[in-house]
Design an enzyme around this catalytic site. Structure first.
Site, PDB file in Angstrom:
ATOM      1  N   THR A 174       4.219  16.821  63.333  1.00 33.08           N
ATOM      2  CA  THR A 174       3.546  17.622  64.380  1.00 33.08           C
ATOM      3  C   THR A 174       3.017  18.997  63.725  1.00 33.08           C
ATOM      4  O   THR A 174       2.391  19.650  64.598  1.00 33.08           O
ATOM      5  CB  THR A 174       4.878  17.808  65.421  1.00 33.08           C
ATOM      6  N   ARG A 183      16.082  11.543  58.957  1.00 31.96           N
ATOM      7  CA  ARG A 183      15.221  10.494  59.255  1.00 31.96           C
ATOM      8  C   ARG A 183      15.154  10.333  60.772  1.00 31.96           C
ATOM      9  O   ARG A 183      16.060  10.179  61.433  1.00 31.96           O
ATOM     10  CB  ARG A 183      16.114   9.169  58.978  1.00 31.96           C
ATOM     11  N   PHE A 239      13.856  13.032  62.407  1.00 35.69           N
ATOM     12  CA  PHE A 239      13.345  14.306  62.741  1.00 35.69           C
ATOM     13  C   PHE A 239      13.600  14.823  64.241  1.00 35.69           C
ATOM     14  O   PHE A 239      12.683  15.502  64.790  1.00 35.69           O
ATOM     15  CB  PHE A 239      11.918  14.585  61.988  1.00 35.69           C
ATOM     16  N   ARG A 261      10.407  17.929  68.136  1.00 38.31           N
ATOM     17  CA  ARG A 261      10.443  16.352  68.058  1.00 38.31           C
ATOM     18  C   ARG A 261      11.453  15.576  69.131  1.00 38.31           C
ATOM     19  O   ARG A 261      11.248  14.742  69.626  1.00 38.31           O
ATOM     20  CB  ARG A 261      10.317  15.892  66.770  1.00 38.31           C
ATOM     21  N   GLN A 271      11.846  15.642  48.023  1.00 40.33           N
ATOM     22  CA  GLN A 271      10.656  14.956  48.840  1.00 40.33           C
ATOM     23  C   GLN A 271       9.463  15.794  49.077  1.00 40.33           C
ATOM     24  O   GLN A 271       8.479  15.304  49.610  1.00 40.33           O
ATOM     25  CB  GLN A 271      11.272  14.484  50.327  1.00 40.33           C
ATOM     26  N   GLU A 302      13.873  17.623  51.568  1.00 40.42           N
ATOM     27  CA  GLU A 302      12.672  17.919  52.091  1.00 40.42           C
ATOM     28  C   GLU A 302      12.528  19.516  51.817  1.00 40.42           C
ATOM     29  O   GLU A 302      11.504  19.942  51.440  1.00 40.42           O
ATOM     30  CB  GLU A 302      12.259  17.633  53.707  1.00 40.42           C
ATOM     31  N   PHE A 359      16.398  10.730  52.923  1.00 38.58           N
ATOM     32  CA  PHE A 359      16.514  10.578  54.120  1.00 38.58           C
ATOM     33  C   PHE A 359      16.247  11.903  54.944  1.00 38.58           C
ATOM     34  O   PHE A 359      16.811  12.285  56.021  1.00 38.58           O
ATOM     35  CB  PHE A 359      18.060  10.496  54.576  1.00 38.58           C
ATOM     36  N   ALA A 365       8.200  12.200  58.028  1.00 37.39           N
ATOM     37  CA  ALA A 365       7.617  11.706  59.242  1.00 37.39           C
ATOM     38  C   ALA A 365       6.972  10.437  59.057  1.00 37.39           C
ATOM     39  O   ALA A 365       6.084   9.875  59.841  1.00 37.39           O
ATOM     40  CB  ALA A 365       6.510  12.685  59.373  1.00 37.39           C
ATOM     41  N   GLU A 374      11.122   5.712  59.633  1.00 36.48           N
ATOM     42  CA  GLU A 374      11.834   6.422  60.358  1.00 36.48           C
ATOM     43  C   GLU A 374      12.208   5.601  61.720  1.00 36.48           C
ATOM     44  O   GLU A 374      13.362   5.499  62.287  1.00 36.48           O
ATOM     45  CB  GLU A 374      11.426   7.659  60.980  1.00 36.48           C
TER      46      GLU A 374
END
Length: 781
Positions: free
Chosen positions: A459, A359, A361, A327, A214, A249, A245, A528, A730
């Site tokens: 963020t 998903r 986060f 988060r 990702q 990442e 998902f 995100a 998400e």
């Protein structure tokens, strides 16, 4: 008038523009098996295959690693250890240098890669791995966070505190108070396509890596660091993933780096594709949390003050645990206003695999705890939980400041919930369920309606940027490239629709191309929920640059004012004549007009001061609500989802068909996380749920018997996003909370709704049955 214009005049609108319900561009390829994933690509001649050797202790030092038998095994070409990493032996995404490519003398979780075998075939590499003789000096291992103290035990990254008002004083003075603890389980990504990397060496320092990731730019940088070469020597490409998902990442870094190291060392293409067991054992998951909460409220159920402590099992390294736990705090409010609030995170070190993005986060874990607090208040006051929810919703002009001091300026949760409450017949069904339970000794039913308010933006402010590259060819066809990645969510299609809309050409004239670091540099992860927001705006920016050049050229050539050049479906009106789009492009080319542009976008308004715990981290919020009804067998704990009604908003949707699929899929994945998907480590730190035989994702038969999903057709984004649309990746996952609370409602009926069941997640049938037995015992006292 051009002789071709007569045909074009019949076109009232383009095919496949923004707002048009187009099928996923690869849907027919997915179902027919024609879609080309990395493992489907023809392998270069002489391609080698890798397999990772995994540690067999949770914590310890390597006393001896005898790989002689491995090297002598049939087909083995090379065995890599930490000393074979030519550059930096680190793939930490946050630069904390705490995550080695291969463990170097110290093992910190069971399943940590300690060596890699490169062989002629995948099977030969796998068999050779088992021949290693590794001896350890075992050290004490921390497996669970249950007995850890956030003030004394090791953290993988600094914690965060959010506060507004004086929560301690408000709780102490409140007429009523409740204190409790909730465990929220983790979740494996269980993407259909596992991790894979194919590295092809080039001349000099160059290497091309096909990675199921990702975040191609991060893989590029990590591979470059591991090889000790500049980023420009590494090209990373990905056309599609079979699911991500969040699990791709950062977790792709290791496989890509090892494949590239081996490829450059041996001068041959190298592919690494772990099997499902190794993939699940060696890669990170959704963080599981232990949440302590205390809330003060009045007799009507109004929250006066709340205090949260979110302790997370982060694993052996920081990975993305800092922003994930941040988060979680950002969403400890869900849709509710807290007059006084104090919340802190505790990203705890454990000797388990490093947990990572998933998903939502961290947001889902934050929201689940918020909904538990609502349930506690409902049971304490004897009121319907939905009434408590509505009483504590954020306001619009007041009661609208979050725990991180951002104002909620786009609140539509009142209308969303009101419409769903009516369309789902909540009040009538609540009465019918009560009557059913009174007359049913074994099977009990439950009902819950839960809201979702989810903040959209990274963020980490610097991630809120995107680039795109658009070429218009002389036949009027368009080549589109951007930094977003396609993992089945329809991002490529949506961005292509945006470009088609800008040029007013049919969608089939826009070519979707693979994401590659060689075309668009320094990209952010597709995460995100920001893929369409960022890349759509960047592509629009590029298309508008070219369109303006075409318009200026047409105005000059035909001597008309600029406002008399209008792009119509597949044609352009210039003064009182119309010509096909392709004809204008051809003429512009001969006039030496640039027909290529690099677009860029950065999200405005956002800022965040982590030290103060204050800022405006989210550009806007996405809203939705779900109402679920379940039936529970109180003798076994087994349950069924009888019905779910969902109302979710996506602003002015770019493609409602795609968005509807995202809402349905997100809900089911959220339900899986909160009900059947249980991760379990034994006391030796071994993940025992490492395959579909022991880890239960939802099946088609687990979906609600009646499943009504509606996209609200009236909202548009408060902010000027791409065509005023909203993110949809998400937020829908949290709609699954309604099932957890419906189960809690059904369980509570065995004690006449006098006791809060405090049902932890995942609410497996075993856990549901234990909660029922506990309520029976407590009610009998």
């Amino acid at each position: 008038m051009n002789k071709h214009a007569a045909v074009d005049l019949k076109a009232a609108k383009i095919t496949g523009g923004v707002g048009n319900d187009q099928r996923h561009d690869s849907a027919h390829k997915h179902v027919s098996g024609e879609a080309v994933y990395i493992d489907d690509m023809p392998e270069p001649s002489g391609t080698l295959h890798g397999c990772l050797g995994l540690a067999t202790v949770a914590h310890g030092t390597i006393r001896k690693m005898d790989l002689a038998a491995v090297r002598a095994a049939p087909g083995v070409v090379c065995v890599l250890t930490a000393k074979d990493v030519p550059g930096e032996n680190d793939i930490s995404p946050t630069g904390r240098h705490d995550e080695p490519v291969l463990a170097d003398g110290k093992v910190q979780f069971h399943g940590q890669p300690i060596f890699a075998v490169i062989a002629g075939t995948r099977e030969e590499a796998r068999r050779a791995c088992r021949l290693a003789v590794v001896k350890y000096r075992e050290l004490p291992a921390i497996i669970d966070i249950g007995g850890l103290d956030p003030d004394k035990d090791k953290l993988v990254t600094p914690p965060l505190t959010l506060k507004r008002g004086d929560a301690g004083e408000a709780i102490a003075k409140a007429p009523r108070r409740v204190k409790g603890k909730m465990r929220i389980g983790g979740q494996d990504h269980f993407y259909l396509e596992g991790h894979i990397a194919l590295a092809i060496p080039g001349e000099d320092h160059d290497v091309t890596v096909y990675s199921s990731t990702q975040h191609p730019s991060e893989v590029q940088h990590m591979v470059a660091h591991a090889l000790g070469v500049p980023s420009h020597a590494v090209t990373v490409e990905i056309r599609r993933m079979g699911g991500g998902f969040g699990g791709k990442e950062t977790q792709s870094n290791q496989f890509a780096a090892l494949a590239a190291i081996a490829a450059k060392k041996l001068g041959r293409a190298v592919k690494i594709r772990p099997d499902r067991d190794d993939d699940m054992t060696a890669t990170g998951k959704r963080h599981d949390f232990l949440v302590d909460y205390e809330v003060g409220f009045d007799d009507e159920g109004n929250i006066l003050g709340v205090d949260y402590s979110y302790a997370a099992r982060c694993g052996f390294s920081s990975d993305l645990s800092g922003p994930v736990t941040d988060r979680a705090l950002f969403h400890c409010d869900n849709a509710y206003f807290y007059p006084n609030v104090h919340a802190r995170s505790a990203p705890l070190y454990t000797n388990t695999v490093s947990n990572t993005a998933f998903r939502g986060f961290g947001g889902p874990q934050g929201m689940v705890a918020a909904e538990r607090v609502i349930d506690e208040i409902a049971f304490a006051t004897g009121k319907d939980a939905l009434d408590i929810r509505k009483r504590n919703f954020y306001g619009t002009t007041d009661r609208n400041v979050t725990p991180y001091h951002q104002k909620v300026e786009d609140n539509i949760i009142h209308r969303i919930v009101a419409e769903l409450e009516e369309s789902s017949n909540y009040a009538r069904r609540r009465r019918e369920i009560a009557a059913f339970n009174n007359n049913s000794r074994i099977v009990k039913r439950g009902l819950a309606l839960t809201p979702v308010k989810f903040g959209i933006s990274f963020t980490a402010t610097h991630y809120n940027q995107a680039g795109a590259l658009v070429h218009v060819y002389t036949d009027g066809s368009v080549h589109l490239n951007h930094g977003g990645t396609e993992m089945g969510q329809g991002l490529y299609l949506k961005v292509a629709q945006v470009v088609a809309e800008e040029f007013q050409i049919d969608l089939d004239k826009v070519k979707i191309t693979a994401t590659t670091t060689g075309k668009v540099p320094n990209t952010s992860a597709t995460a995100a929920s920001s893929g369409s927001d960022l890349n759509g705006m960047a592509a629009q920016n590029a298309a508008r640059q070219i369109r303006k050049r075409l318009a200026d050229f047409a105005a000059d050539k035909f001597q008309v004012p600029a406002d008399q050049v209008v792009f119509l479906p597949n044609r352009v009106r210039i003064g009182n004549q119309e010509i096909p789009f392709a004809e204008l492009v051809r003429q512009a080319y001969f006039a030496r007009i640039q027909l290529s542009a690099a677009g860029f976008y950065k999200t405005p308004k956002i800022h965040w001061n982590r030290d103060k715990g204050e800022g405006h981290p989210f550009y806007y919020f996405a809203y939705g609500a779900s109402c679920s009804e379940v039936s529970v067998d109180t003798l076994t704990g087994e349950y069924m989802i009888e019905r779910t009604d969902i109302l979710h908003e996506t602003g002015r949707s770019l493609n409602r068909a795609i968005d509807l699929g995202q809402v349905e899929g997100g809900f089911v994945q959220g339900v899986g996380w909160l009900t059947t998907e249980e991760l379990w480590w034994d006391d030796k730190g071994r993940l025992r749920t490492h395959a579909p035989s022991t880890y239960k994702i939802p099946l088609a038969s687990d979906r609600p018997k009646v499943f009504n999903v509606t996209l609200a057709d009236w909202p548009e984004n408060h902010e000027p996003t791409i065509h005023r649309s909203k993110a949809v990746g998400e937020p829908p996952l949290m709609l699954g909370m309604s099932v957890l609370h419906a189960l809690s409602d059904a369980v509570a009926s065995v004690a006449d709704h006098r006791i809060c069941p405090r049902l932890d997640a995942p609410a497996t049938p075993e856990r549901v049955l234990m909660a029922i037995e506990e309520l029976h015992a407590e009610a009998a006292k």
